[in-house]
Motif scaffolding. Sequence first.
Motif, PDB file in Angstrom:
ATOM      1  N   ARG A   1      10.254  14.924  28.727  1.00 24.23           N
ATOM      2  CA  ARG A   1       8.949  16.103  28.623  1.00 24.23           C
ATOM      3  C   ARG A   1       9.827  17.232  28.106  1.00 24.23           C
ATOM      4  O   ARG A   1       8.539  17.290  27.116  1.00 24.23           O
TER       5      ARG A   1
ATOM      6  N   GLU B   1       9.321  14.939  24.241  1.00 21.25           N
ATOM      7  CA  GLU B   1       7.893  15.428  24.008  1.00 21.25           C
ATOM      8  C   GLU B   1       7.472  16.084  23.790  1.00 21.25           C
ATOM      9  O   GLU B   1       6.083  16.478  22.781  1.00 21.25           O
ATOM     10  N   ASN B   2       7.104  17.730  24.057  1.00 22.60           N
ATOM     11  CA  ASN B   2       6.792  18.456  23.878  1.00 22.60           C
ATOM     12  C   ASN B   2       6.608  19.084  22.656  1.00 22.60           C
ATOM     13  O   ASN B   2       6.141  20.423  21.717  1.00 22.60           O
TER      14      ASN B   2
END
Length: 71
Positions: A63, A66-67
């Motif tokens: 995550r 991805e950020n």
Amino acid sequence: MHSHRCLTSVAQLEFNALMEDAKSAVDGLKRQRESVVQALEATQQARGIPGQPSDETDAHVTRLLENLHSL
């Protein structure tokens, strides 16, 4: 002729304000990117902490990556 000069001045002021807003937005994105990088580093370091499942850690890292790439 006077109205043309006045419109040019207004356009210049609007342009300058827009540039300042853009600079502020870019600075904000840079700070967010730095925060994500720091969080990613902390998460990667947490991989060595006993008791934290590696699947959970991997999900956090994914995550965060991805950020980071979205910034």
